[in-house]
Design an enzyme around this catalytic site. Structure first.
Site, PDB file in Angstrom:
ATOM      1  N   CYS A 171       9.088 -15.433 -40.922  1.00  0.00           N
ATOM      2  CA  CYS A 171       9.540 -14.423 -39.959  1.00  0.00           C
ATOM      3  C   CYS A 171      10.584 -14.967 -38.990  1.00  0.00           C
ATOM      4  O   CYS A 171      11.658 -14.386 -38.802  1.00  0.00           O
ATOM      5  CB  CYS A 171       8.338 -13.863 -39.209  1.00  0.00           C
ATOM      6  SG  CYS A 171       7.409 -15.099 -38.256  1.00  0.00           S
ATOM      7  N   HIS A 217       4.555 -13.947 -34.657  1.00  0.00           N
ATOM      8  CA  HIS A 217       5.479 -13.214 -35.521  1.00  0.00           C
ATOM      9  C   HIS A 217       6.770 -12.899 -34.770  1.00  0.00           C
ATOM     10  O   HIS A 217       6.819 -12.886 -33.533  1.00  0.00           O
ATOM     11  CB  HIS A 217       4.824 -11.914 -36.011  1.00  0.00           C
ATOM     12  CG  HIS A 217       5.564 -11.243 -37.110  1.00  0.00           C
ATOM     13  ND1 HIS A 217       5.794 -11.821 -38.337  1.00  0.00           N
ATOM     14  CD2 HIS A 217       6.151 -10.004 -37.173  1.00  0.00           C
ATOM     15  CE1 HIS A 217       6.464 -10.986 -39.110  1.00  0.00           C
ATOM     16  NE2 HIS A 217       6.700  -9.874 -38.420  1.00  0.00           N
ATOM     17  N   ASN A 229      11.829  -7.415 -40.855  1.00  0.00           N
ATOM     18  CA  ASN A 229      11.190  -8.730 -40.692  1.00  0.00           C
ATOM     19  C   ASN A 229      10.723  -9.279 -42.031  1.00  0.00           C
ATOM     20  O   ASN A 229      10.513  -8.534 -42.990  1.00  0.00           O
ATOM     21  CB  ASN A 229      10.016  -8.643 -39.726  1.00  0.00           C
ATOM     22  CG  ASN A 229       8.947  -7.656 -40.173  1.00  0.00           C
ATOM     23  OD1 ASN A 229       7.781  -7.819 -39.876  1.00  0.00           O
ATOM     24  ND2 ASN A 229       9.302  -6.601 -40.888  1.00  0.00           N
TER      25      ASN A 229
END
Length: 256
Positions: A171, A217, A229
């Site tokens: 990510c 994240h 993402n």
């Protein structure tokens, strides 16, 4: 002579009258009533009759056996026309829905084929460590150019833990790589990315190109409550709702 003539005329008239009476008595004419005698006066002369009673042995020339065509009232005709219009509209709507579903299925199939081809190209291009995915570079250093550039990797680049190139990334590696193409250097850690730039107070004030990140994240906001993402190994690089990508609190940061 006058007296004799008068007597003769009187006798002739008497004979003629007797003859007429005799003739009339011999050829007398009688008549009968076709309809029963009505003694009740009809009070409402404008009311429509609903039934008529006649003698069972009356002869009307065969009209009593006629089978006249049945007609429909205006209300019945309007009801049938309305039902026909509703049926036609329902059929048209069903046909339009079927066509839309067919078009959507064809479009989805084309997109799947395109992604499959892109993945095949990616596998071929990443057979050596130095290979990369060929994409169009950003046309400017704007937030909209950054979002358009990041969109080219959706459904193409896989999730690789610790990676930060189109051969595979996680990510924060994805966010780091995209911003690097805009001339902005970021650390490869989502928690550090959550502290950069200018803070945005809420998602309602977020703009496309902002970073949304926390200690677990990171992603790039694209608008309408969505981020692009690198989600996980199963999904790869995708669009997801912010609420799905981030289970806890997060920071919104603006660098462009």
């Amino acid at each position: 002579m006058v007296a004799v003539a008068a007597a003769c005329l009187s006798l002739a008239a008497t004979a003629s009258s007797a003859s007429a009476q005799s003739s009339t008595s011999a050829t007398a004419i009688t008549s009968s009533r076709s309809f029963p005698k009505t003694t009740t006066v009809k009070k409402n002369l404008l009311a429509e009759s609903t039934s008529t009673s006649v003698d069972s042995n009356s002869n009307w020339g065969g009209i009593e056996s006629l089978n006249p065509p049945q007609t429909k009232s205006t209300a019945e005709k309007e009801a049938e026309a309305k039902a026909a219009a509703e049926k036609a509209a329902a059929e048209a709507a069903a046909q339009a829905a079927a066509q839309a579903a067919a078009q959507a299925a064809a479009q989805a199939q084309q997109q799947a084929a395109s992604r499959s081809q892109s993945r095949s190209s990616l596998s071929a291009s990443t057979s050596s460590p130095s290979a990369t995915v060929t994409v169009n570079p950003p046309d400017s250093a704007s937030a909209s150019a950054l979002v358009a550039y990041a969109a080219q990797f959706v459904g193409v680049v896989p999730y690789v833990s610790g990676g930060n190139t189109p051969a595979g990334w996680d990510c924060s590696g994805f966010v780091q790589y995209v911003f690097a193409q805009m001339g902005i250097s970021l650390p490869h850690y989502s928690g550090a990315q959550a502290t950069l730039g200018t803070a945005v107070p809420s998602l309602a004030e977020a703009q496309p190109g902002d970073i949304i990140a926390n200690g677990a994240h990171a992603g790039i906001y694209v608008g309408n409550g969505m981020v692009v993402n690198a989600l996980n190994k199963n999904a790869g690089t995708v669009y997801t709702p912010v609420a799905y990508a981030f289970s806890g609190s997060y920071s919104i940061r603006r660098l462009l």
